[in-house]
Design a protein around this motif. Structure first.
Motif, PDB file in Angstrom:
ATOM      1  N   LEU A   1      60.853 -51.267  12.914  1.00  0.00           N
ATOM      2  CA  LEU A   1      59.789 -50.744  13.779  1.00  0.00           C
ATOM      3  C   LEU A   1      60.314 -49.633  14.684  1.00  0.00           C
ATOM      4  O   LEU A   1      59.686 -48.573  14.817  1.00  0.00           O
ATOM      5  N   LEU A   2      61.453 -49.853  15.300  1.00  0.00           N
ATOM      6  CA  LEU A   2      62.034 -48.842  16.186  1.00  0.00           C
ATOM      7  C   LEU A   2      62.429 -47.584  15.422  1.00  0.00           C
ATOM      8  O   LEU A   2      62.220 -46.462  15.892  1.00  0.00           O
TER       9      LEU A   2
ATOM     10  N   ILE B   1      59.268 -45.628  14.652  1.00  0.00           N
ATOM     11  CA  ILE B   1      58.793 -44.880  15.824  1.00  0.00           C
ATOM     12  C   ILE B   1      59.642 -43.632  16.023  1.00  0.00           C
ATOM     13  O   ILE B   1      59.115 -42.533  16.269  1.00  0.00           O
TER      14      ILE B   1
ATOM     15  N   GLY C   1      58.694 -41.113  13.447  1.00  0.00           N
ATOM     16  CA  GLY C   1      57.388 -40.523  13.711  1.00  0.00           C
ATOM     17  C   GLY C   1      57.423 -39.477  14.805  1.00  0.00           C
ATOM     18  O   GLY C   1      56.631 -38.533  14.795  1.00  0.00           O
ATOM     19  N   LEU C   2      58.324 -39.616  15.746  1.00  0.00           N
ATOM     20  CA  LEU C   2      58.429 -38.645  16.835  1.00  0.00           C
ATOM     21  C   LEU C   2      58.987 -37.311  16.351  1.00  0.00           C
ATOM     22  O   LEU C   2      58.680 -36.268  16.916  1.00  0.00           O
TER      23      LEU C   2
ATOM     24  N   TRP D   1      59.040 -36.274  12.783  1.00  0.00           N
ATOM     25  CA  TRP D   1      58.787 -36.570  11.377  1.00  0.00           C
ATOM     26  C   TRP D   1      59.177 -35.441  10.436  1.00  0.00           C
ATOM     27  O   TRP D   1      59.493 -35.695   9.275  1.00  0.00           O
TER      28      TRP D   1
ATOM     29  N   THR E   1      58.979 -49.587   8.076  1.00  0.00           N
ATOM     30  CA  THR E   1      59.433 -48.321   8.649  1.00  0.00           C
ATOM     31  C   THR E   1      58.455 -47.202   8.336  1.00  0.00           C
ATOM     32  O   THR E   1      58.097 -46.406   9.213  1.00  0.00           O
TER      33      THR E   1
ATOM     34  N   THR F   1      55.044 -47.683  10.220  1.00  0.00           N
ATOM     35  CA  THR F   1      55.238 -47.397  11.649  1.00  0.00           C
ATOM     36  C   THR F   1      55.393 -45.897  11.885  1.00  0.00           C
ATOM     37  O   THR F   1      54.841 -45.359  12.844  1.00  0.00           O
ATOM     38  N   MET F   2      56.104 -45.226  10.995  1.00  0.00           N
ATOM     39  CA  MET F   2      56.255 -43.775  11.115  1.00  0.00           C
ATOM     40  C   MET F   2      54.898 -43.089  10.984  1.00  0.00           C
ATOM     41  O   MET F   2      54.555 -42.203  11.782  1.00  0.00           O
TER      42      MET F   2
ATOM     43  N   THR G   1      52.757 -43.686  14.067  1.00  0.00           N
ATOM     44  CA  THR G   1      53.258 -42.873  15.180  1.00  0.00           C
ATOM     45  C   THR G   1      52.823 -41.418  15.030  1.00  0.00           C
ATOM     46  O   THR G   1      52.393 -40.790  16.005  1.00  0.00           O
TER      47      THR G   1
END
Length: 127
Positions: A48-49, A52, A55-56, A58, A98, A101-102, A105
């Motif tokens: 998950l982390l 994220i 995604g920030l 990408w 992963t 979540t990406m 985000t």
């Protein structure tokens, strides 16, 4: 490139060294309980982390969701000296966590950018 190396090293730490240490240093009963905690809690939280973080940024991190899959399957093969389909399924599960979540985000960031643009656009029109 430096960020990729850091992510790979941290993924190796979580997906390889933690199970390796757990299997070597604990007795069988405690080791199984700790492995369940690792497989069902720690690794998904790490995924998950990582999602994220991907995604920030990408555009530079599209291949990062593959790291947990590849490193987990390889580490389980090295630790248990066998190739089991269950390890691949767990690896695919971590990949899916992963990746989703990406994508979530990315969606949230784009939505906030559009909202900000509409708010700024409305403010410009009122002036």
């Amino acid at each position: 490139m430096k960020k990729s190396i850091e992510i790979v090293l941290f993924t190796i730490l979580v997906m390889y060294l933690c199970p390796f240490i757990l299997t070597r240093l604990s007795d069988q009963q405690n080791g199984q309980a700790l492995m369940f905690i690792l497989l069902l809690c720690i690794n998904p939280i790490y995924c998950l982390l990582l999602g994220i973080a991907c995604g920030l940024d990408w555009k530079n991190c599209l291949y990062y969701p593959l790291f947990p899959l590849i490193i987990f399957v390889a580490s389980m093969y090295c630790i248990f000296n066998t190739f089991d389909k269950a390890f691949v399924i767990y690896g695919l599960f971590y990949f899916a966590i992963t990746l989703v979540t990406m994508l979530v985000t990315i969606f949230i960031i784009r939505r906030k950018e559009k909202q900000l643009q509409t708010v700024l656009g409305e403010n410009d029109e009122t002036k």
